[in-house]
Design an enzyme around this catalytic site. Sequence first.
Site, mmCIF file in Angstrom:
data_model
loop_
_atom_site.group_PDB
_atom_site.id
_atom_site.type_symbol
_atom_site.label_atom_id
_atom_site.label_comp_id
_atom_site.label_asym_id
_atom_site.label_seq_id
_atom_site.Cartn_x
_atom_site.Cartn_y
_atom_site.Cartn_z
ATOM 1 C CB CYS A 1 2.581 50.022 -25.379
ATOM 2 S SG CYS A 1 4.381 49.916 -25.327
ATOM 3 C CG HIS B 1 6.495 47.719 -22.442
ATOM 4 N ND1 HIS B 1 5.915 47.134 -23.556
ATOM 5 C CD2 HIS B 1 6.885 46.704 -21.655
ATOM 6 C CE1 HIS B 1 5.988 45.824 -23.441
ATOM 7 N NE2 HIS B 1 6.557 45.523 -22.295
ATOM 8 N N GLY C 1 -2.923 42.197 4.659
ATOM 9 C CA GLY C 1 -1.985 41.431 5.472
ATOM 10 C C GLY C 1 -1.233 40.365 4.711
ATOM 11 C CG ASP D 1 -2.343 48.048 -4.717
ATOM 12 O OD1 ASP D 1 -1.331 48.712 -4.374
ATOM 13 O OD2 ASP D 1 -2.885 47.204 -3.961
ATOM 14 C CG ASP E 1 -2.585 53.570 1.026
ATOM 15 O OD1 ASP E 1 -1.521 52.978 1.231
ATOM 16 O OD2 ASP E 1 -2.672 54.805 1.020
ATOM 17 C CB SER E 2 -5.864 53.586 5.596
ATOM 18 O OG SER E 2 -4.906 52.559 5.838
ATOM 19 N N GLY E 3 -2.871 54.776 4.654
ATOM 20 C CA GLY E 3 -1.643 55.251 5.288
ATOM 21 C C GLY E 3 -1.111 54.227 6.265
ATOM 22 N N GLY E 4 -1.912 53.180 6.504
ATOM 23 C CA GLY E 4 -1.531 52.159 7.478
ATOM 24 C C GLY E 4 -0.254 51.433 7.106
ATOM 25 C CG PHE E 5 1.999 48.889 3.574
ATOM 26 C CD1 PHE E 5 2.886 49.353 2.614
ATOM 27 C CD2 PHE E 5 2.221 47.631 4.130
ATOM 28 C CE1 PHE E 5 3.965 48.581 2.206
ATOM 29 C CE2 PHE E 5 3.294 46.856 3.729
ATOM 30 C CZ PHE E 5 4.176 47.330 2.763
ATOM 31 C CB CYS F 1 6.212 47.941 -28.374
ATOM 32 S SG CYS F 1 6.834 47.277 -26.817
ATOM 33 C CB CYS G 1 3.778 45.167 -26.869
ATOM 34 S SG CYS G 1 3.201 46.461 -25.742
ATOM 35 C CD GLN H 1 -4.966 43.290 8.057
ATOM 36 O OE1 GLN H 1 -4.123 42.406 8.018
ATOM 37 N NE2 GLN H 1 -4.872 44.402 7.347
ATOM 38 C CG ASP I 1 -5.157 47.892 7.486
ATOM 39 O OD1 ASP I 1 -4.929 46.964 6.685
ATOM 40 O OD2 ASP I 1 -4.640 49.035 7.366
#
Lengths: 414, 397
Positions: free
Chosen positions: B314, B342, B224, B274, B100-104, B317, B312, B197, B154
């Site tokens: 995994c 898990h 956003g 994500d 990601d851009s670092g914006g958040f 489990c 499951c 946005q 953004d």
Amino acid sequence: MAGSRIKLELSRVVQGESRLGVLKGLGRTGQHCLEVPGCLLYSHLGTVPHLTQDTLHTLKNIPAVTQVTLSSVAEHQEVLQEFKGGFKKFAGLHDTVVYCSLHDPAALCPPGYTTNKTVSVWGSGGRIELTVAKFMAIQKTIQPDWYQSMADGETWQSNTSRKRLRKSVDRTLAHLDECLTIHQNSQDLQGVEVFGVVEGGDILEERARSARETAKRPVAGFCLDGFQTGSMDQTLRTQLIKAIAKELPEDKPRLLQGVGRPDEVLACVEAGVDLFEGFFPFQVTERGCALSFSFDISLDPERAVLELNDDETCRAGEGQPNGEVTDGDQTQMTSFEINLKDKRYHDDFRPLVEGCGCYCCVNHQRAYLHHLLVTNELLAGVLLMIHNTAHYIGFFSTLREALANDKLDLLKRR
Amino acid sequence: LKTLCVASPLTLRIVAECPVTKARACDLILPHSAVSTPVFMPVGTQGTLKGITVDQLDGLGCQICLGNTYHLGMRPGPDLIEKANGLHGFMNWKKNLLTDSGGFQMVSLVELSEVNEEGVKFKSPYDGKEILLSPEKSISIQNSLGSDIMMQLDDVVSSTVTGPRVEEAMHRSIRWLDRCIAANKNPDKQNLFAIIQGGLNADLRKACLDEMTQRNVPGFAIGGLSGGEEKDDFWRMVTLSTDHLPREKPRYLMGVGYAVDLVVCVALGCDMFDCVFPTRTARFGSALVPWGSLQVKHKQYAKDFQPIDPDCPCPTCKRHSRAYLHALFKSDTSAMHHITIHNIAYQLTLMRSVRQSIVDGRFPEFIRSFMKQMFPSPDQYPSWAVDALASVNVTLE
């Protein structure tokens, strides 16, 4: 008690003291074995710290015996009782031998809580007091393959009085006798082996007495207690262990508790110790360090000297300050490791140890480990635990090789 | 594949489209490997997925995960990572990476000094120095990281903010998109995604969509959202966005990770997701299951000898019980790793099942049975989800 299934087959005894061999007949079906001198696999509640089965099994030559401590298990007695299947099944351990010790060698207990009839362990919820009856009840729910008898080992502080040391020997023998009685009358503990515990602090006569008396009992082997790193200097430790060894039968294994530093291990093997608790790699991991000492004895001596002068290994005392203050010597960085938090590793793209085949060294670099430590990432513990365990296992393997080929001196110089 | 001369390092092959909803199943071909969509991307913020090795992540079938430009840009810094052969080399992850851009983080983590046309000025938490994160700087760091997908910088505004700031941020994000496109040194190796946005304002969103879809970018993110707004507003903005995004480019809905949200938003036409939730909640002992979640540290599991989910497959489990994990939480950090593994497995399996149902042409049935498993009774179905699904022709009981 029927003859113990555990058999120590010695292939060499060097200079009447150092022993090389194989401990056979381990486990309920007797099919596991452990080469000696060797170390046990250290665990928290059956799990090697930081590791899951996938990460654990990236390691080769994992010791066949996993050490589980009452300090982690005792508080779960009720759960195990209801589970009924024994600790191994509870923990999802399929193919290992379980040895149950009283204490966690990496976590020293506060003194002052031992009485004539009880010892205490510290679980996550606080202190748990154990009588022999309760101790044995827990062993029945755990169903280990072998366990150490209940013992009064609160003598690791220096300046313990002679009177107190004598008491610890007497109490420990009394606990052993009581344990054995309950053991022999218990269906649940059929096929489970018991190790007696040798006490006596730093008094030679008490050590000899404890050893002699314990050897009279029908135990499968001997734990040597009260020698923890920091409790006494190695010279005294060596002297006392040799004196103990004289009183013990040759064909039963000796397990030394609380000693894990490579130099101390070496010295204690020379004094007659067969087994060590494998907690040292964990301690190194917790301080963000990686074992890096060389134990390659195939190098020619000249190159060996040159390598020793390499400034690779940090001097002891350069370590990062550690949260735990009480453990003294135990958490101090040693000369066997490098401190990866040090800025010098920021852009060091070499593996932790060149030539180490562990998952960490094959896949990652010092710079990455440094980054993980600086940013407090959980993966640091995982990767360091893998490497440190691999390195330590390798050390023991080389130690046995050195004993087999009379190269112990070479190893001592590294 | 290798003989194809591709102008952009991203190809989207639509394998199946749901005839009822707006869902698609695609093969997203990226430089390091193909990715099957719909896909959930685990978040490995600082160049590591907390406590999990790259082998374990690979073993779970993960084909793409996230790294964080803000965190890595601070420590260890882009120069060091470039020296290490990019973030792939540094963490030794052989499949795809999205940064990601670092914006958040500028908004959520640090003391914000000022946002202006230049960029975002903030104080470094490590040495107090003032740093400017501009579109150019963000792209420069991401170029050094070498991720397969990079996000534009953004102008991030919380979804609960209203008024002229939202409009200002939307327009600025368009201008910053153009600056990011211009700054990308590696358009042949790294894909730059735009981020739509406009907050919760349909007109603003539409305006943003109209503008950004005119740019030649390989993919679009819907940004956003997922920041505390009402779910009723949330889904409407998602579906509005997918209505106006090109069919042949991937749609990435940022910050979405709860199972219900994933299933619904796939139905609304999203391909990529994500969220830190599954891995973060794992470390608190919360295990995700088809009927909700299990708080493993809770007393009631002390004597529960079943695995977290008997169905499951995994590693956790297959070997361990709830009771053992409950006990292990008192003894060792590895307890967290077991739950993390898990939870990632749960998310990836969910998406795999979603994809398969789209390919098989039975996605609506899948949605119905998923909801039945997740909620004890139909009157407990969240109303926003019922509405959202109805808008794409899926009626729940």
